[in-house]
Enzyme design. Structure first.
Site, mmCIF file in Angstrom:
data_model
loop_
_atom_site.group_PDB
_atom_site.id
_atom_site.type_symbol
_atom_site.label_atom_id
_atom_site.label_comp_id
_atom_site.label_asym_id
_atom_site.label_seq_id
_atom_site.Cartn_x
_atom_site.Cartn_y
_atom_site.Cartn_z
ATOM 1 N N LYS A 53 43.788 35.895 32.378
ATOM 2 C CA LYS A 53 43.562 34.463 32.101
ATOM 3 C C LYS A 53 42.004 33.868 32.181
ATOM 4 O O LYS A 53 41.866 34.331 33.328
ATOM 5 C CB LYS A 53 45.124 33.599 32.973
ATOM 6 C CG LYS A 53 45.111 32.114 32.874
ATOM 7 C CD LYS A 53 45.978 31.855 33.689
ATOM 8 C CE LYS A 53 45.764 30.573 33.476
ATOM 9 N NZ LYS A 53 46.979 29.275 34.005
ATOM 10 N N LYS A 102 43.293 36.010 37.093
ATOM 11 C CA LYS A 102 42.686 34.727 36.492
ATOM 12 C C LYS A 102 41.825 34.272 37.327
ATOM 13 O O LYS A 102 41.372 34.685 38.371
ATOM 14 C CB LYS A 102 44.584 34.450 36.994
ATOM 15 C CG LYS A 102 44.201 32.372 36.805
ATOM 16 C CD LYS A 102 45.919 32.177 37.228
ATOM 17 C CE LYS A 102 46.057 30.316 37.807
ATOM 18 N NZ LYS A 102 46.937 30.150 37.951
#
Ligand code: PBG
Length: 329
Positions: free
Chosen positions: A253, A200
């Site tokens: 992400k 992330k």
């Protein structure tokens, strides 16, 4: 005599030929629909920066579960807006909080729905950071990794008890997947799946989400725990660690600025891989379409196809219901 012209266009002559040779396909079952449950509202509240997405009251959970299933989408991921916040994010551990209640309602309305719960304290802390703060000897304030991991493990158990099929830690603390697996197993939740937000990045594309979930950090940023956008090899280290700690599925992400990373992680791990088509990516398409610059429906399917083509097995996306409808779901 010259060579005959090689004609790849033969395979593009009709829709049927094109679909016969298509390498990447999209289906409603590839999508995970993110939802925001707000404990303090009685009617849906539109999120200004995310056209078509509302904060939902708990009273909407059952009907929403049915509507989503009818569209052919079989997975959701839940976020919560609690009534109270404090320094430690205590309301995130409340079994009557918005996420545990929404999990229970949705699972009882549609038992086969795969219900995932995002595990992070940022929606529950008054400072908006993804962990418990402590002050270092030099006066700097930092997120305390190991204290945060303990709270996340407890949150995982609260969500598992409420009936979540999947818990998804999104905090980027070190060691949280192993700790959460141990805690879940110790409490008897050996079938609860862990989807790790393994990779992330500290991204500008989370902007609209921070309105949606009311969780923008009140000071500083998240660069001390989320990854630096310049790093791709580090993504492989993060993915390998989470796999070793017992993650069942991995996620990258955001998606669109990180298609190369999705491809790299897919090659490096045999775990199922998700990608999060985040709030800013969603908002950009809607903004461009609203000003007449692009065709929303075509752009939506093209973007989602690109994420699958890069290697994602499934996509967390606010486009889920609209795309499922376009796909005939
Ligand atoms: C943290 C979390 C965030 C998102 C999902 N989980 C925000 C952040 O890290 O700041 C962003 C999702 C999106 O932008 O759609 N709990």
């Amino acid at each position: 005599m010259g060579f005959p012209v090689i004609r790849p266009r033969r395979l593009r002559l009709t829709p049927e030929l094109r679909s016969l040779v298509r390498e990447t396909t999209l289906a409603p079952s590839d999508f995970v629909y993110p939802m925001f449950f707000n404990a303090a509202i009685d009617a849906p509240r539109p999120i200004k920066t995310m056209p078509g997405i509302d904060q939902l009251p708990l009273s909407a959970a059952r009907a929403e579960a049915k509507r989503i299933r009818e569209r052919g989408v079989s997975s959701v991921i839940l976020f919560g807006l609690p009534k109270t916040k404090d320094e430690r994010g205590s309301s995130g551990l409340d079994p009557d909080g918005p996420v545990p209640r929404a999990i229970a309602e949705m699972k009882s309305a549609v038992p086969e729905l795969v219900v995932m719960a995002d595990v992070c304290v940022d929606e529950y802390t008054d400072h908006g950071h993804c962990g418990i703060l402590h002050t270092l000897p030099n006066g700097n304030v930092e997120v305390d990794n190991d204290a945060t991991v303990e709270i996340l493990s407890e949150m995982g158990i609260v969500y598992a008890k409420a009936g979540a099929d999947v818990v998804a830690p999104s905090d980027m603390m070190d060691g949280r997947v192993g700790a959460m697996r141990g805690a879940l197993d110790g409490a008897g939740f050996t079938n609860t799946t862990i989807l790790s937000y393994a990779v992330k990045y500290a991204s500008a594309f989370y902007g609209p989400f921070r309105d949606a979930a009311d969780c923008a950090p009140k000071f500083g940023d998240r660069a001390g725990y989320q990854m630096d956008p310049g790093n791709a090899r580090e993504a492989l280290r993060e993915a390998a660690l989470d796999e070793a700690e017992g993650a069942d599925m991995l996620m990258v992400k955001p998606a669109l600025s990180y298609l190369d990373v999705i491809r790299d992680v897919k090659k490096a791990s045999n775990l199922p891989l998700g990608a999060y088509n985040v709030s800013g990516e969603y908002a950009m398409l809607h903004a461009a379409a609203a000003s007449g610059m692009i065709d929303l429906n075509r752009a939506m399917l093209e973007v989602l196809t690109s994420i699958r083509r890069a290697g994602a097995d499934f996509i967390l996306t606010y486009h889920a219901l609209a795309a499922a409808e376009l796909l005939g779901g």
